[in-house]
Write a protein that holds these residues in place. Sequence first.
Motif, PDB file in Angstrom:
ATOM      1  N   LYS A   1       9.008  18.498   5.306  1.00  0.00           N
ATOM      2  CA  LYS A   1       9.197  17.252   4.559  1.00  0.00           C
ATOM      3  C   LYS A   1       7.843  16.593   4.340  1.00  0.00           C
ATOM      4  O   LYS A   1       7.015  16.530   5.236  1.00  0.00           O
ATOM      5  CB  LYS A   1      10.084  16.293   5.335  1.00  0.00           C
ATOM      6  N   VAL A   2       7.643  16.094   3.132  1.00  0.00           N
ATOM      7  CA  VAL A   2       6.468  15.301   2.791  1.00  0.00           C
ATOM      8  C   VAL A   2       7.026  13.957   2.332  1.00  0.00           C
ATOM      9  O   VAL A   2       7.445  13.803   1.195  1.00  0.00           O
ATOM     10  CB  VAL A   2       5.623  15.972   1.684  1.00  0.00           C
ATOM     11  N   VAL A   3       7.040  12.989   3.252  1.00  0.00           N
ATOM     12  CA  VAL A   3       7.693  11.708   3.004  1.00  0.00           C
ATOM     13  C   VAL A   3       6.653  10.674   2.576  1.00  0.00           C
ATOM     14  O   VAL A   3       5.608  10.524   3.212  1.00  0.00           O
ATOM     15  CB  VAL A   3       8.426  11.226   4.277  1.00  0.00           C
ATOM     16  N   CYS A   4       6.966   9.948   1.506  1.00  0.00           N
ATOM     17  CA  CYS A   4       6.099   8.880   1.022  1.00  0.00           C
ATOM     18  C   CYS A   4       6.235   7.692   1.976  1.00  0.00           C
ATOM     19  O   CYS A   4       7.344   7.267   2.309  1.00  0.00           O
ATOM     20  CB  CYS A   4       6.510   8.488  -0.397  1.00  0.00           C
ATOM     21  N   GLU A   5       5.120   7.123   2.414  1.00  0.00           N
ATOM     22  CA  GLU A   5       5.145   5.995   3.350  1.00  0.00           C
ATOM     23  C   GLU A   5       5.655   4.715   2.693  1.00  0.00           C
ATOM     24  O   GLU A   5       6.122   3.818   3.372  1.00  0.00           O
ATOM     25  CB  GLU A   5       3.749   5.761   3.925  1.00  0.00           C
ATOM     26  N   GLN A   6       5.556   4.639   1.377  1.00  0.00           N
ATOM     27  CA  GLN A   6       5.939   3.396   0.696  1.00  0.00           C
ATOM     28  C   GLN A   6       7.415   3.384   0.301  1.00  0.00           C
ATOM     29  O   GLN A   6       8.122   2.419   0.552  1.00  0.00           O
ATOM     30  CB  GLN A   6       5.046   3.183  -0.523  1.00  0.00           C
ATOM     31  N   CYS A   7       7.898   4.447  -0.302  1.00  0.00           N
ATOM     32  CA  CYS A   7       9.289   4.441  -0.757  1.00  0.00           C
ATOM     33  C   CYS A   7      10.215   5.256   0.143  1.00  0.00           C
ATOM     34  O   CYS A   7      11.434   5.149   0.041  1.00  0.00           O
ATOM     35  CB  CYS A   7       9.386   4.939  -2.199  1.00  0.00           C
ATOM     36  N   GLY A   8       9.654   6.098   1.015  1.00  0.00           N
ATOM     37  CA  GLY A   8      10.464   6.891   1.931  1.00  0.00           C
ATOM     38  C   GLY A   8      11.066   8.130   1.308  1.00  0.00           C
ATOM     39  O   GLY A   8      11.870   8.809   1.939  1.00  0.00           O
TER      40      GLY A   8
END
Length: 144
Positions: free
Chosen positions: A112-119
């Motif tokens: 998983k590569v999760v965006c810190e801002q939008c999740g």
Amino acid sequence: MELPWLGEHCSERTCKQLDFLPLKCDACGDVFCKDHIRYDDHKCSSAYKKNVQVPVCPLCNTPIPVQKGEIPDIVVGAHIDQDCKYNPAQQKQKIFTNKCFKPGCKRKEMMKVVCEQCGGNFCIKHRHPLDHECRGSSQPLSKA
């Protein structure tokens, strides 16, 4: 021969070496020279009594408890016949299961590569907020 009562002959039938410091096998009780004292070296038939390794099922990779005095091969065979939870479909699990959330992108990643801002979960190409038009944060994004 000056002292014929000293020492013993190795019990390994191919050796029979006279050893003045013979070693007794703790599993079978026979006497061996230093070259044949290991269970594997004299093919000890009683080694399973002293072997403290826990066998693992070759199909489901589960450790199989073996009681003292039981033969591990028989216990593992009984496990395979009765209790084994082997699932052949499990061997072909998909590795790339993390689909990119960017509309129109069909890429899948192993991790998983999760965006810190939008999740959201994104592929490597769309992992940065500017690459997937991130709307998770109210802070303005720089074009740097």
